[in-house]
Scaffold this active site. Structure first.
Site, PDB file in Angstrom:
ATOM      1  N   ARG A   1      17.817   3.872 -23.096  1.00 43.98           N
ATOM      2  CA  ARG A   1      16.608   3.054 -22.975  1.00 43.98           C
ATOM      3  C   ARG A   1      16.726   1.875 -23.914  1.00 43.98           C
ATOM      4  O   ARG A   1      17.030   2.056 -25.105  1.00 43.98           O
ATOM      5  CB  ARG A   1      15.363   3.873 -23.336  1.00 43.98           C
TER       6      ARG A   1
ATOM      7  N   TYR B   1       6.045  -2.396 -30.537  1.00 44.02           N
ATOM      8  CA  TYR B   1       6.173  -0.941 -30.471  1.00 44.02           C
ATOM      9  C   TYR B   1       7.478  -0.552 -29.772  1.00 44.02           C
ATOM     10  O   TYR B   1       7.846  -1.125 -28.758  1.00 44.02           O
ATOM     11  CB  TYR B   1       4.988  -0.345 -29.714  1.00 44.02           C
TER      12      TYR B   1
ATOM     13  N   ASP C   1      10.808   0.681 -21.137  1.00 39.22           N
ATOM     14  CA  ASP C   1       9.425   1.149 -21.205  1.00 39.22           C
ATOM     15  C   ASP C   1       8.508  -0.025 -21.522  1.00 39.22           C
ATOM     16  O   ASP C   1       8.666  -0.685 -22.550  1.00 39.22           O
ATOM     17  CB  ASP C   1       9.308   2.221 -22.300  1.00 39.22           C
TER      18      ASP C   1
ATOM     19  N   HIS D   1       5.204   0.435 -21.870  1.00 39.91           N
ATOM     20  CA  HIS D   1       4.123   1.005 -22.675  1.00 39.91           C
ATOM     21  C   HIS D   1       2.739   0.617 -22.167  1.00 39.91           C
ATOM     22  O   HIS D   1       1.840   0.312 -22.959  1.00 39.91           O
ATOM     23  CB  HIS D   1       4.285   0.614 -24.150  1.00 39.91           C
TER      24      HIS D   1
ATOM     25  N   GLU E   1       9.483   2.052 -16.923  1.00 32.96           N
ATOM     26  CA  GLU E   1       8.542   3.116 -17.287  1.00 32.96           C
ATOM     27  C   GLU E   1       7.181   2.561 -17.678  1.00 32.96           C
ATOM     28  O   GLU E   1       7.095   1.544 -18.379  1.00 32.96           O
ATOM     29  CB  GLU E   1       9.122   3.918 -18.458  1.00 32.96           C
TER      30      GLU E   1
ATOM     31  N   GLU F   1       3.532  10.057 -18.941  1.00 37.45           N
ATOM     32  CA  GLU F   1       3.580  10.762 -20.221  1.00 37.45           C
ATOM     33  C   GLU F   1       2.191  10.974 -20.810  1.00 37.45           C
ATOM     34  O   GLU F   1       2.009  11.854 -21.657  1.00 37.45           O
ATOM     35  CB  GLU F   1       4.482  10.036 -21.218  1.00 37.45           C
TER      36      GLU F   1
ATOM     37  N   ARG G   1       6.682  11.988 -15.708  1.00 36.15           N
ATOM     38  CA  ARG G   1       7.071  11.931 -17.112  1.00 36.15           C
ATOM     39  C   ARG G   1       6.303  12.872 -18.031  1.00 36.15           C
ATOM     40  O   ARG G   1       6.433  12.801 -19.247  1.00 36.15           O
ATOM     41  CB  ARG G   1       6.879  10.493 -17.619  1.00 36.15           C
TER      42      ARG G   1
ATOM     43  N   GLU H   1      14.530  12.774 -21.735  1.00 38.61           N
ATOM     44  CA  GLU H   1      14.459  11.961 -22.945  1.00 38.61           C
ATOM     45  C   GLU H   1      14.760  12.848 -24.149  1.00 38.61           C
ATOM     46  O   GLU H   1      14.224  13.944 -24.268  1.00 38.61           O
ATOM     47  CB  GLU H   1      13.073  11.353 -23.071  1.00 38.61           C
TER      48      GLU H   1
ATOM     49  N   TRP I   1      -4.680  -3.072 -21.959  1.00 40.94           N
ATOM     50  CA  TRP I   1      -4.047  -2.637 -20.722  1.00 40.94           C
ATOM     51  C   TRP I   1      -3.217  -1.387 -20.975  1.00 40.94           C
ATOM     52  O   TRP I   1      -2.784  -0.745 -20.100  1.00 40.94           O
ATOM     53  CB  TRP I   1      -3.174  -3.741 -20.131  1.00 40.94           C
TER      54      TRP I   1
END
Length: 404
Positions: free
Chosen positions: A147, A159, A212, A214, A238, A264, A285, A341, A404
């Site tokens: 990733r 992040y 990702d 996020h 992701e 996730e 996920r 992961e 968001w």
């Protein structure tokens, strides 16, 4: 067999972990992970004050019945605190059941569907050269997929990307007060395709690359990014947009062939219904720890398999080795496994939670120890008490919390 004792252990050997330990009248014990990053003590109270009193005297073999009782009996269903608590009970019961059978958990789930479990590791850098070095490091560790996350020009902190303090030491994203990070969506959308282009130029077309977002994009922005990344053939994009609004993924799916991974932050199958039946995603996920345990996650994977959607269990450092072990057993058993992961844990964490699962040449295996294969060193755990830690908050340049 009856449960005669249940207790909640909180420890922080680098990160905070919440563990449920069940003991039976035959001396068998079972462990379950109840960690909820940044809200750990809410789950501790839920377990200790409301669930533990219900467990003594129960038959630990009645996994499904106990799960349904905890989920439906409280009236208040779903949500991360509830489902993390139920997950801890569920995994601890499976741990006892497999130990009583003298078998590793995956054997009770139907046996192995594969010999080993493919993983991906995290590569990140404050700029592209630093990211390329990080990719090299992950490849040297044997990871078959990576990733990639990069700092964004003009932003102080992002992040998923390590930062350093004035002394050069790494700054953890989890701190005693929420760390404030910058965000600029337009700058991000301009930068990410260049990141993929640079990594592809350095490492070629065959390396599976993941990314990702996020949850930080609108559906239109996510669709544009998916389209822009198509030439670089990502393994997946992701959490491109908050998927609680399941209809939002319809627009993204219509606009790009980039594979999508979501879930996730999901806690039940109801969060996935439209995403799976309309084939709006390619990977689910959710983590064992946050989805109510092995029992419902196995059902989710069977549901997803009908639509050619694969598993990709969430496996960050704030899932304890107990939760990771349960995930690895499930990975080995399900037919529609996709990828796992895996970031590993600190050496101290691995001492507190001694585990049978192994990581070799970029692949995991749960081992052959009865149960989930994890033992908790309670004395060492007690030497590392809970420490308040929060995830960061990201704000736009005008100070608005990015929602968001």
């Amino acid at each position: 067999m009856k449960i005669v004792d249940a207790k909640v252990v909180v420890t922080s050997p680098g990160r905070n972990f919440v563990t449920l330990k069940l003991t039976t009248d035959e001396g068998l014990t079972g462990l379950g992970d109840a960690t909820l990053n940044g809200r750990e003590l809410a789950v501790v109270s839920y377990l200790a004050d409301h669930v533990v009193p219900l467990l003594t005297g129960l038959d630990p073999h009645r996994v499904e019945g106990t799960w349904q009782s905890l989920y439906r009996g409280a009236y208040w269903r779903r949500g991360p605190v509830t489902m993390a608590a139920i997950a801890a009970v569920d995994v601890a019961l499976w741990d006892i059941k497999a130990k009583a059978a003298g078998l590793p958990l995956y054997q009770l789930l139907g046996g192995a569907s594969r010999e080993r479990i493919g993983t991906y590791g995290h590569a990140n850098g404050r700029d592209i050269p630093e990211l390329l070095d990080s990719v090299r490091a992950r490849l040297a560790e044997g990871y078959p997929a990576v990733r990639i996350q990069s700092g964004i020009p003009g932003l102080k902190a992002v992040y998923g990307v390590s930062d350093t303090d004035e002394s050069g030491a790494p700054v953890l994203h989890q701190q005693a007060r929420p760390l404030v990070e910058d965000w600029d969506t337009a700058a991000y959308l301009r930068h990410v395709p260049a990141v993929f282009e640079a990594v592809r130029a350095e490492f070629g077309p065959e390396l599976p690359l993941l990314h990702d977002s996020h949850h930080r994009l609108t559906p239109v922005q996510a669709a544009r990014l998916g389209k822009d990344l198509e030439p670089f053939r990502p393994f997946w994009l992701e959490d491109c947009t908050p998927a609680e609004n399941q209809e939002a993924l319809r627009l993204v799916r219509r606009s790009t062939t980039t594979p999508l991974a979501v879930g996730e932050v999901f806690n039940t199958v109801y969060d996935y219904q439209a995403l799976i039946t309309e084939q709006l995603i390619d990977y689910v996920r959710s983590a064992v720890t946050h989805f109510g345990g092995v029992t419902p996650l196995r059902k989710l994977f069977d549901f997803a398999a009908q639509y050619q959607i694969k598993s990709a269990i969430h496996g960050p450092e704030d899932i304890s080795p107990v939760g990771m072990a349960a995930a690895v057993h499930l990975d080995l058993a399900v037919h529609n496994f996709g990828i796992q992961e895996f970031s590993g844990h600190t050496p101290l964490t691995d001492e507190v939670f001694r585990h049978a699962y192994t990581f070799t040449d970029g692949h995991l295996h749960p081992g052959e120890a009865p149960g989930i294969g994890v033992e908790l060193d309670e004395e060492l755990a007690a030497a590392h008490p809970y420490a308040p830690a929060y995830l960061p908050v990201n704000r736009l340049h005008d100070g608005t919390v990015h929602d968001w």
